[in-house]
Design a protein around this motif. Sequence first.
Motif, PDB file in Angstrom:
ATOM      1  N   ASP A   1     -20.456   5.996 -16.078  1.00  0.00           N
ATOM      2  CA  ASP A   1     -21.591   5.435 -15.347  1.00  0.00           C
ATOM      3  C   ASP A   1     -22.903   6.011 -15.868  1.00  0.00           C
ATOM      4  O   ASP A   1     -23.878   5.300 -16.080  1.00  0.00           O
ATOM      5  CB  ASP A   1     -21.458   5.742 -13.850  1.00  0.00           C
ATOM      6  CG  ASP A   1     -20.336   4.930 -13.221  1.00  0.00           C
ATOM      7  OD1 ASP A   1     -19.894   3.966 -13.866  1.00  0.00           O
ATOM      8  OD2 ASP A   1     -19.913   5.275 -12.111  1.00  0.00           O
TER       9      ASP A   1
ATOM     10  N   LYS B   1     -16.032  -3.049  -9.906  1.00  0.00           N
ATOM     11  CA  LYS B   1     -16.281  -1.891 -10.763  1.00  0.00           C
ATOM     12  C   LYS B   1     -15.201  -0.834 -10.574  1.00  0.00           C
ATOM     13  O   LYS B   1     -14.758  -0.195 -11.526  1.00  0.00           O
ATOM     14  CB  LYS B   1     -17.656  -1.298 -10.460  1.00  0.00           C
ATOM     15  CG  LYS B   1     -18.073  -0.250 -11.490  1.00  0.00           C
ATOM     16  CD  LYS B   1     -19.496   0.189 -11.282  1.00  0.00           C
ATOM     17  CE  LYS B   1     -19.936   1.080 -12.452  1.00  0.00           C
ATOM     18  NZ  LYS B   1     -19.084   2.259 -12.620  1.00  0.00           N
TER      19      LYS B   1
ATOM     20  N   THR C   1     -17.259  -2.799 -16.080  1.00  0.00           N
ATOM     21  CA  THR C   1     -18.457  -1.992 -16.268  1.00  0.00           C
ATOM     22  C   THR C   1     -19.674  -2.771 -15.773  1.00  0.00           C
ATOM     23  O   THR C   1     -19.619  -3.985 -15.578  1.00  0.00           O
ATOM     24  CB  THR C   1     -18.656  -1.636 -17.748  1.00  0.00           C
ATOM     25  OG1 THR C   1     -18.889  -2.845 -18.488  1.00  0.00           O
ATOM     26  CG2 THR C   1     -17.423  -0.944 -18.303  1.00  0.00           C
ATOM     27  N   TRP C   2     -20.791  -2.057 -15.612  1.00  0.00           N
ATOM     28  CA  TRP C   2     -22.020  -2.730 -15.183  1.00  0.00           C
ATOM     29  C   TRP C   2     -22.440  -3.782 -16.206  1.00  0.00           C
ATOM     30  O   TRP C   2     -22.954  -4.839 -15.862  1.00  0.00           O
ATOM     31  CB  TRP C   2     -23.148  -1.703 -14.994  1.00  0.00           C
ATOM     32  CG  TRP C   2     -23.066  -0.898 -13.732  1.00  0.00           C
ATOM     33  CD1 TRP C   2     -22.981   0.444 -13.614  1.00  0.00           C
ATOM     34  CD2 TRP C   2     -23.053  -1.401 -12.377  1.00  0.00           C
ATOM     35  NE1 TRP C   2     -22.906   0.814 -12.299  1.00  0.00           N
ATOM     36  CE2 TRP C   2     -22.967  -0.288 -11.513  1.00  0.00           C
ATOM     37  CE3 TRP C   2     -23.109  -2.684 -11.827  1.00  0.00           C
ATOM     38  CZ2 TRP C   2     -22.929  -0.422 -10.126  1.00  0.00           C
ATOM     39  CZ3 TRP C   2     -23.075  -2.827 -10.438  1.00  0.00           C
ATOM     40  CH2 TRP C   2     -22.986  -1.710  -9.604  1.00  0.00           C
TER      41      TRP C   2
ATOM     42  N   GLU D   1     -23.751   4.589 -19.348  1.00  0.00           N
ATOM     43  CA  GLU D   1     -24.271   3.220 -19.305  1.00  0.00           C
ATOM     44  C   GLU D   1     -25.697   3.183 -18.780  1.00  0.00           C
ATOM     45  O   GLU D   1     -26.567   2.516 -19.332  1.00  0.00           O
ATOM     46  CB  GLU D   1     -23.388   2.367 -18.391  1.00  0.00           C
ATOM     47  CG  GLU D   1     -22.078   1.968 -19.034  1.00  0.00           C
ATOM     48  CD  GLU D   1     -21.278   1.079 -18.110  1.00  0.00           C
ATOM     49  OE1 GLU D   1     -21.905   0.439 -17.226  1.00  0.00           O
ATOM     50  OE2 GLU D   1     -20.064   1.039 -18.245  1.00  0.00           O
ATOM     51  N   GLU D   2     -25.943   3.903 -17.685  1.00  0.00           N
ATOM     52  CA  GLU D   2     -27.274   3.849 -17.077  1.00  0.00           C
ATOM     53  C   GLU D   2     -28.313   4.445 -18.020  1.00  0.00           C
ATOM     54  O   GLU D   2     -29.436   3.973 -18.102  1.00  0.00           O
ATOM     55  CB  GLU D   2     -27.263   4.598 -15.752  1.00  0.00           C
ATOM     56  CG  GLU D   2     -26.454   3.875 -14.679  1.00  0.00           C
ATOM     57  CD  GLU D   2     -26.647   4.501 -13.314  1.00  0.00           C
ATOM     58  OE1 GLU D   2     -27.557   5.342 -13.181  1.00  0.00           O
ATOM     59  OE2 GLU D   2     -25.905   4.152 -12.400  1.00  0.00           O
TER      60      GLU D   2
ATOM     61  N   TRP E   1     -29.107  -2.245  -7.672  1.00  0.00           N
ATOM     62  CA  TRP E   1     -28.006  -1.467  -7.089  1.00  0.00           C
ATOM     63  C   TRP E   1     -28.523  -0.154  -6.495  1.00  0.00           C
ATOM     64  O   TRP E   1     -28.146   0.240  -5.393  1.00  0.00           O
ATOM     65  CB  TRP E   1     -26.955  -1.207  -8.169  1.00  0.00           C
ATOM     66  CG  TRP E   1     -25.964  -0.109  -7.912  1.00  0.00           C
ATOM     67  CD1 TRP E   1     -25.773   1.002  -8.642  1.00  0.00           C
ATOM     68  CD2 TRP E   1     -24.999  -0.044  -6.839  1.00  0.00           C
ATOM     69  NE1 TRP E   1     -24.758   1.768  -8.124  1.00  0.00           N
ATOM     70  CE2 TRP E   1     -24.268   1.156  -7.011  1.00  0.00           C
ATOM     71  CE3 TRP E   1     -24.703  -0.860  -5.764  1.00  0.00           C
ATOM     72  CZ2 TRP E   1     -23.254   1.551  -6.143  1.00  0.00           C
ATOM     73  CZ3 TRP E   1     -23.674  -0.474  -4.891  1.00  0.00           C
ATOM     74  CH2 TRP E   1     -22.966   0.707  -5.081  1.00  0.00           C
TER      75      TRP E   1
ATOM     76  N   GLN F   1     -28.600  -2.819 -12.223  1.00  0.00           N
ATOM     77  CA  GLN F   1     -28.506  -1.429 -11.775  1.00  0.00           C
ATOM     78  C   GLN F   1     -29.745  -0.998 -10.994  1.00  0.00           C
ATOM     79  O   GLN F   1     -29.659  -0.170 -10.084  1.00  0.00           O
ATOM     80  CB  GLN F   1     -28.288  -0.526 -12.989  1.00  0.00           C
ATOM     81  CG  GLN F   1     -26.900  -0.702 -13.601  1.00  0.00           C
ATOM     82  CD  GLN F   1     -26.691   0.188 -14.806  1.00  0.00           C
ATOM     83  OE1 GLN F   1     -26.815   1.410 -14.728  1.00  0.00           O
ATOM     84  NE2 GLN F   1     -26.387  -0.430 -15.931  1.00  0.00           N
TER      85      GLN F   1
ATOM     86  N   SER G   1     -28.117  -5.816 -17.485  1.00  0.00           N
ATOM     87  CA  SER G   1     -27.524  -4.721 -16.713  1.00  0.00           C
ATOM     88  C   SER G   1     -28.611  -3.821 -16.126  1.00  0.00           C
ATOM     89  O   SER G   1     -28.418  -3.203 -15.079  1.00  0.00           O
ATOM     90  CB  SER G   1     -26.580  -3.907 -17.598  1.00  0.00           C
ATOM     91  OG  SER G   1     -27.275  -3.383 -18.709  1.00  0.00           O
TER      92      SER G   1
END
Length: 339
Positions: free
Chosen positions: A204, A292, A297-298, A207-208, A316, A313, A309
Amino acid sequence: MSYMEFKPLVKKVNMKPKGIVEIVLETSISDLQGKIEPLSSMIDRRAEASLDSLVVNYNVTINTKTNKPVIEYKVDDTGIVQEVKSEGEQLEAELGLPKEKIPTKEEQVEADRSVIDDFIREGFAPEFYDTPYDIRNIIQRKLDGETYMKIASELGLSSGRIVELVDRYYTRIAPLAMKWDEWRKSKAELKKTEESKPVDQNDDATEEHAENQDSAEDDKAEGCDDSDEQEASAAPTEQPEEDPKEGTDGGETQDVAAAAIDKEKLEAFILSGQAPAFEGITFDFPDLLRRKKDGETWIELAKGLGVSSGKLQTEWREYKKLVTEHLSQLNSDGEQGAA
C-alpha cells in the motif's frame, strides 16, 4: 473389442499399389501407457479411426513497407480482443480520404488448437452473425466428448459439413486467440512476480508513494494520510483528570476517542456496512475495500472505475477521515451517556 484414444503425430501417408494408402502415426510411450498390448492385438485387423488436427493454419496479411500485419489486435483489461486500426486508416476515416493501396504479402501461421479451445471455453471467442449455426456451442459440445456425427444428426447436417464450419471458425478466430494468449501469459507472469515479493513489503505504501508523490504535501496539510493515522493510533490515550468545565463543547473528549480508533477497527467498521454515506464521496468504498482485501490493488481498482489511482486514493483518505470523525462522535456520545 479394444478401444483407445491418443494424440499421435502423422508422420507419413504412403500411396501403395492396388489403391492402398499407408498412414504412419508416431506417438510417445507415455501417451500409450497401458495401451501397448491392446494396440498390438489390433495389428492386421480392421479398426475405425478418426483424426482431428490439433494445429490450426491461418494466413496473416503483411504490409511489405512496414513488415507488420495489416490488421492488428489489442486486449483490454477484461480480456476482450479488439481490432486496432492503423494511424493511416484512422486519418483516412476522419478526413474521408480514399484508402491507400499498400503492397502486401500473405504469411501462413500455425496456432496450437488447445489455445483456441481455451479461448472458446473462457467465453472470449466472438460470435459471428453471418453463419446460421452456433459454432461456439458445437465446439464446446465436441470438447465435452460428443461426436461430430451426433451433433450433425441433431442439426440435420452431414458430419463433413459440421467439420467444414468448425475449421472455418477456428481459422477465423485464431489470430484473436493468439493475441489473447499473449495477454493471459503476461497477466500470469505479473501475478507470479507480485506473489514473489517479500511478505513484509508494504504494498500500500509503495503504491501510494508512486502514484501520489505530487500530492503528498497537500495530503499532509489536510492531516488525513496513513502515517498521521498510524501516529495517532500509536499515541497513548490520555484521560482527562476532570470533566470538561461547563461551557466547553467536549472537543477534548472527541479527540481522545479519535486517537483510540486504529486502522483495523476503522476498516472493520467500513466493511460492516454501518458507515454512513457522505456528501462528496463518489465511490463505494466498502465494496472497494472488500475487493482490495481479496487481492486487487488500488491501480487495478482505479482502472476498473476509469479514473486515476491518485484520484481514487485521495478520495479514499478523505472518506477514512470522515468515517474516523463519525466513529469519534459515536464514542464521545457513548462516554457522555455512560457518565
